[in-house]
Design a protein around this motif. Structure first.
Motif, PDB file in Angstrom:
ATOM      1  N   ALA A  35    -100.936  57.481   7.991  1.00 10.49           N
ATOM      2  CA  ALA A  35     -99.799  57.434   8.913  1.00 10.49           C
ATOM      3  C   ALA A  35     -99.195  58.819   9.116  1.00 10.49           C
ATOM      4  O   ALA A  35     -99.233  59.673   8.222  1.00 10.49           O
ATOM      5  CB  ALA A  35     -98.737  56.472   8.396  1.00 10.49           C
ATOM      6  N   ARG A  36     -98.623  59.022  10.305  1.00 10.66           N
ATOM      7  CA  ARG A  36     -97.914  60.262  10.617  1.00 10.66           C
ATOM      8  C   ARG A  36     -96.623  59.901  11.332  1.00 10.66           C
ATOM      9  O   ARG A  36     -96.627  59.087  12.251  1.00 10.66           O
ATOM     10  CB  ARG A  36     -98.758  61.172  11.519  1.00 10.66           C
ATOM     11  N   VAL A  37     -95.543  60.512  10.911  1.00 15.45           N
ATOM     12  CA  VAL A  37     -94.236  60.278  11.528  1.00 15.45           C
ATOM     13  C   VAL A  37     -93.717  61.608  12.051  1.00 15.45           C
ATOM     14  O   VAL A  37     -93.538  62.564  11.277  1.00 15.45           O
ATOM     15  CB  VAL A  37     -93.235  59.678  10.515  1.00 15.45           C
ATOM     16  N   PRO A  38     -93.458  61.729  13.356  1.00 13.87           N
ATOM     17  CA  PRO A  38     -92.917  62.986  13.891  1.00 13.87           C
ATOM     18  C   PRO A  38     -91.561  63.308  13.288  1.00 13.87           C
ATOM     19  O   PRO A  38     -90.756  62.410  12.988  1.00 13.87           O
ATOM     20  CB  PRO A  38     -92.801  62.710  15.396  1.00 13.87           C
ATOM     21  N   GLY A  57     -84.454  68.764   9.707  1.00 16.02           N
ATOM     22  CA  GLY A  57     -85.057  67.930  10.739  1.00 16.02           C
ATOM     23  C   GLY A  57     -84.911  66.458  10.401  1.00 16.02           C
ATOM     24  O   GLY A  57     -84.565  66.085   9.270  1.00 16.02           O
ATOM     25  N   THR A  58     -85.189  65.600  11.394  1.00 14.01           N
ATOM     26  CA  THR A  58     -85.006  64.160  11.235  1.00 14.01           C
ATOM     27  C   THR A  58     -86.280  63.412  11.618  1.00 14.01           C
ATOM     28  O   THR A  58     -86.740  63.528  12.766  1.00 14.01           O
ATOM     29  CB  THR A  58     -83.848  63.663  12.124  1.00 14.01           C
ATOM     30  N   PRO A  59     -86.860  62.643  10.695  1.00 16.43           N
ATOM     31  CA  PRO A  59     -88.025  61.815  11.051  1.00 16.43           C
ATOM     32  C   PRO A  59     -87.640  60.771  12.093  1.00 16.43           C
ATOM     33  O   PRO A  59     -86.515  60.246  12.077  1.00 16.43           O
ATOM     34  CB  PRO A  59     -88.416  61.163   9.727  1.00 16.43           C
ATOM     35  N   THR A  60     -88.561  60.460  12.988  1.00 17.92           N
ATOM     36  CA  THR A  60     -88.290  59.474  14.023  1.00 17.92           C
ATOM     37  C   THR A  60     -88.385  58.044  13.508  1.00 17.92           C
ATOM     38  O   THR A  60     -88.013  57.105  14.226  1.00 17.92           O
ATOM     39  CB  THR A  60     -89.268  59.646  15.200  1.00 17.92           C
ATOM     40  N   ALA A 114     -84.112  74.966  17.017  1.00 18.55           N
ATOM     41  CA  ALA A 114     -84.846  74.411  18.154  1.00 18.55           C
ATOM     42  C   ALA A 114     -83.983  73.387  18.874  1.00 18.55           C
ATOM     43  O   ALA A 114     -83.054  72.796  18.305  1.00 18.55           O
ATOM     44  CB  ALA A 114     -86.141  73.766  17.684  1.00 18.55           C
ATOM     45  N   ALA A 115     -84.296  73.146  20.139  1.00  9.92           N
ATOM     46  CA  ALA A 115     -83.551  72.150  20.919  1.00  9.92           C
ATOM     47  C   ALA A 115     -83.659  70.781  20.265  1.00  9.92           C
ATOM     48  O   ALA A 115     -84.727  70.394  19.776  1.00  9.92           O
ATOM     49  CB  ALA A 115     -84.098  72.096  22.344  1.00  9.92           C
ATOM     50  N   ALA A 116     -82.560  70.060  20.239  1.00  6.32           N
ATOM     51  CA  ALA A 116     -82.546  68.732  19.627  1.00  6.32           C
ATOM     52  C   ALA A 116     -83.642  67.858  20.229  1.00  6.32           C
ATOM     53  O   ALA A 116     -83.834  67.830  21.442  1.00  6.32           O
ATOM     54  CB  ALA A 116     -81.186  68.083  19.822  1.00  6.32           C
ATOM     55  N   GLY A 117     -84.365  67.160  19.360  1.00  7.76           N
ATOM     56  CA  GLY A 117     -85.437  66.276  19.804  1.00  7.76           C
ATOM     57  C   GLY A 117     -86.805  66.930  19.856  1.00  7.76           C
ATOM     58  O   GLY A 117     -87.811  66.241  20.034  1.00  7.76           O
ATOM     59  N   THR A 118     -86.871  68.261  19.704  1.00  3.88           N
ATOM     60  CA  THR A 118     -88.158  68.951  19.674  1.00  3.88           C
ATOM     61  C   THR A 118     -88.924  68.520  18.436  1.00  3.88           C
ATOM     62  O   THR A 118     -88.385  68.511  17.325  1.00  3.88           O
ATOM     63  CB  THR A 118     -87.965  70.478  19.624  1.00  3.88           C
TER      64      THR A 118
END
Length: 257
Positions: free
Chosen positions: A174-177, A161-164, A186-190
């Motif tokens: 702090a929280r980073v999606p 996965g990739t942090p936003t 999962a679909a990209a960007g989920t």
């Protein structure tokens, strides 16, 4: 007490790697990444006074220690910070660690420890990933579906996965999606989880890495992050898994040397 609801999805070390990965895809299809809880999350995140008539839920933390070819699986259950039950089991390990297949190594020993419980947790936190997994079926998702219990994965490093946004030197709270990318089914960007900064040094000369939190089963990504943050009390790890880690080491000392 908790009992196996999906014996067909139990970890089986006799499977080939391809069969294990196929089983993980089946588990992900059975998992729910939406809230389906027997308690109001506000009883944890905002405190029981915010939910009149509803006390805090029973929350279990699960962690393991290892001794030669054995796993010592520990579970600590608490309610509102007070320990209700501690159990452990010692099990033989049947497969080596393989990235992405952790639940097939650790899942069986965890099932053995769950069999020792006399209470039924409302929520289980695992030391490992949930939906943040190549096939959306990390340890917390696999065990959550097997027992059909709300579960959350609390990992110390990002598997995929990739942090936003950057996760370096985050301030406490702090929280980073973290979004699905090409490595995740999962679909990209989920949004499949969050980097959650539960503790940070006051000085900028050194920093603490965030926890990687993801829903396991019957919890959504935002609620999983909020619950972990609320269950943390002065340490990096949330109290359920911190206590389970300590108890696993305590139990290990009985067999070590």
């Amino acid at each position: 007490m908790l009992s196996v609801q999906r014996p067909d999805l139990l970890p089986d070390p006799a499977l080939s790697r391809e069969e294990m990965e196929a089983l993980q895809r089946e588990i992900a299809a059975e998992a729910s990444f939406e809230n389906d809880l027997s308690f109001d999350p506000a009883a944890v995140t905002d405190g029981p006074l915010s939910t009149p008539g509803e006390g805090p839920p029973l929350v279990a933390g699960v962690d393991q220690a290892f001794l030669d070819d054995r796993a010592i699986s520990a579970i600590v259950v608490s309610r509102g910070g007070e320990i209700v039950e501690r159990v452990y089991a010692v099990s033989e390990l049947s497969i080596p660690y393989i990235p992405g297949l952790l639940s097939f190594r650790e899942g069986g020993p965890i099932v053995d420890a769950v069999a020792e419980l006399t209470v039924e947790p409302d929520l289980v936190l695992f030391d490992g990933s949930g939906r943040i997994h190549f096939r959306e079926a990390g340890l917390a998702t696999h065990m959550g579906v097997v027992f059909d219990v709300p579960s959350v994965g609390v990992a110390k490093s990002l598997l995929c996965g990739t942090p936003t946004d950057t996760t370096d030197n985050l301030p406490e709270g702090a929280r980073v999606p973290i979004e699905a990318d090409a490595d995740v089914t999962a679909a990209a960007g989920t949004v499949i989880g969050h980097a959650v900064q539960t503790r940070q040094y006051d000085s900028g000369n050194r920093s603490i890495n965030p926890l990687i939190v993801s829903p396991g089963h019957r919890v959504d990504a935002d609620t999983a992050a909020a619950l972990v943050a609320a269950l943390t009390d002065g340490y990096k790890l949330p109290e359920p898994t911190r206590r389970a880690d300590a108890y696993a080491e305590e139990a290990k000392s009985l067999f070590d040397g």
